[in-house]
Write an enzyme that holds these catalytic residues in place. Structure first.
Site, PDB file in Angstrom:
ATOM      1  N   LYS A 232      57.729  26.154  42.497  1.00 16.66           N
ATOM      2  CA  LYS A 232      57.973  27.586  42.711  1.00 16.66           C
ATOM      3  C   LYS A 232      57.892  27.916  44.198  1.00 16.66           C
ATOM      4  CE  LYS A 232      56.442  29.175  38.169  1.00 16.66           C
ATOM      5  NZ  LYS A 232      55.467  30.018  37.404  1.00 16.66           N
TER       6      LYS A 232
ATOM      7  N   ASP B 132      45.621  25.375  44.554  1.00 18.12           N
ATOM      8  CA  ASP B 132      45.220  25.857  43.234  1.00 18.12           C
ATOM      9  C   ASP B 132      43.824  26.455  43.373  1.00 18.12           C
ATOM     10  OD1 ASP B 132      44.556  26.371  40.643  1.00 18.12           O
ATOM     11  OD2 ASP B 132      44.855  24.331  39.905  1.00 18.12           O
TER      12      ASP B 132
ATOM     13  N   SER C 176      41.667  45.759  46.972  1.00 19.39           N
ATOM     14  CA  SER C 176      42.180  46.718  46.003  1.00 19.39           C
ATOM     15  C   SER C 176      41.277  47.940  45.947  1.00 19.39           C
ATOM     16  CB  SER C 176      42.272  46.099  44.609  1.00 19.39           C
ATOM     17  OG  SER C 176      42.664  47.072  43.657  1.00 19.39           O
TER      18      SER C 176
ATOM     19  N   TYR D 253      38.282  42.767  36.648  1.00 17.12           N
ATOM     20  CA  TYR D 253      39.127  42.678  37.834  1.00 17.12           C
ATOM     21  C   TYR D 253      38.545  43.532  38.962  1.00 17.12           C
ATOM     22  CZ  TYR D 253      43.232  42.971  40.858  1.00 17.12           C
ATOM     23  OH  TYR D 253      44.085  42.918  41.940  1.00 17.12           O
TER      24      TYR D 253
ATOM     25  N   LYS E 211      37.219  42.260  42.709  1.00 11.65           N
ATOM     26  CA  LYS E 211      37.744  42.805  43.969  1.00 11.65           C
ATOM     27  C   LYS E 211      36.632  43.452  44.788  1.00 11.65           C
ATOM     28  CE  LYS E 211      41.359  42.113  44.853  1.00 11.65           C
ATOM     29  NZ  LYS E 211      41.985  40.849  45.324  1.00 11.65           N
TER      30      LYS E 211
END
Length: 329
Positions: A63, A88, A170, A203, A207
């Site tokens: 990718k 990774d 975020s 999540y 963050k």
């Protein structure tokens, strides 16, 4: 920053364009998570701005090669040497391998730690046993930031000007009650399946850890050597929630910023903004405050505690001699 403010900014505030006279000629830039989303668009901008070397640090090499082809096809006159490096973040071994490879670079001017994950259920990283979002968004990102610092600092010394290390953060770090702070070991509690609950909160917590780590790192590194900052791109239609419900995906599609807009915000923080952003958080290309909790006395204590807990985890996976050198900052 409340939810109403978030929606207003998502709909009505657009990122500024990059300066017309901006050139990245001569610079070497590394971007994690650069085969898709805002990382890909930031990479495209680096090529358009004639960066000398661009490193796409991605989990899937095929990718990454596809992204490289896409980027170069969009600028057929490019002079940029684009390289694909495997990374990774579910594997400390992979992070260490990339860090070791980075030491061979003659220079590294800018590193954008952009890769992240949103998991809609409990999964663990096969090689470490840690919950996947904790592993990717915090532990491996923290280790990578330490591994890249030596070459960033050497480049700064050679050039006589600061290099850059930007974390993609975020706004959701402000939206969690962060109940884990009440435990004796934050990371151990986050890695206990029986306490895994709301996926959005997980999540948000990871963050928040990201913010704490970056701020503590910035407090230990001179901004005259490496400018370390954080950027909130807002909600961007990147496919981060591709495993979520149709409602969440629809929200991203209709409220989320475009990938190009997210890429511009990342580039603004990593390339355009100056040394005054060291240890700071940016949103909509402006300096704004992190959450009240992070800025408070309790937040400062958690920040130091989290640093120590993270280092303790890394000691189990990183040779002590290497980690000791990395921590001499």
């Amino acid at each position: 920053m409340g939810y109403a403010s978030f929606l207003y900014r998502q709909v009505f505030i657009r990122p500024p364009p990059l300066p017309q006279d901006l050139s990245l000629h001569g610079r070497t830039i590394l971007i994690t998570g650069s085969n898709s989303g805002i990382g890909l668009e930031a990479a495209r901008q680096c090529v358009n701005l004639n960066a000398t070397t661009l490193i796409l640090a991605v989990r899937d090499a095929s990718k990454g090669e596809d992204a490289k082809t896409d980027i170069l096809q969009s600028n057929s006159s490019s002079i940029t040497n684009v390289e694909v490096w495997p990374l990774d973040l579910e594997s400390f071994e992979s992070v260490l391998a990339l860090g070791n490879r980075a030491t061979s670079l003659p220079r590294l001017d800018i590193a954008m730690l952009n890769a992240g994950a949103f998991k809609f259920g409990w999964t663990t990283s096969p090689s470490t046993g840690f919950e996947s979002s904790l592993q990717i968004n915090h532990l491996s990102t923290a280790l990578l930031s330490l591994l890249l610092l030596p070459v960033l600092r050497k480049t700064s010394l050679d050039l006589g000007c600061p290099t850059r290390l930007t974390f993609t953060s975020s706004e959701v770090h402000m939206w969690t009650p962060f109940k884990e702070q009440e435990t004796n070991n934050i990371l151990a509690r986050l890695n206990d399946k029986k306490y895994f609950g709301n996926t959005m909160d997980r999540y948000s917590v990871t963050k928040l850890l990201n913010v704490f780590w970056a701020l503590e790192l910035a407090s230990r590194v001179s901004g005259e050597e490496v400018v370390i900052n954080l950027i909130n791109p807002g909600s961007v239609d990147t496919g981060l929630h591709r495993d979520g419900s149709k409602i969440i995906q629809g929200f991203d599609r209709f409220i989320g910023r475009t990938r190009e807009e997210g890429g511009l915000l990342l580039m603004d923080a990593a390339v355009v903004k100056g040394a005054d952003t060291h240890g700071k958080y940016l949103s909509e290309a402006k300096l704004v405050e992190v959450s009240t909790f992070v800025r408070g006395e309790d937040g400062r204590k958690i920040q130091i505690r989290l640093w120590d807990e993270t280092v303790a985890v890394l000691r189990n996976f990183v040779p002590e001699a290497s980690l000791g050198e990395l921590l001499k900052i």
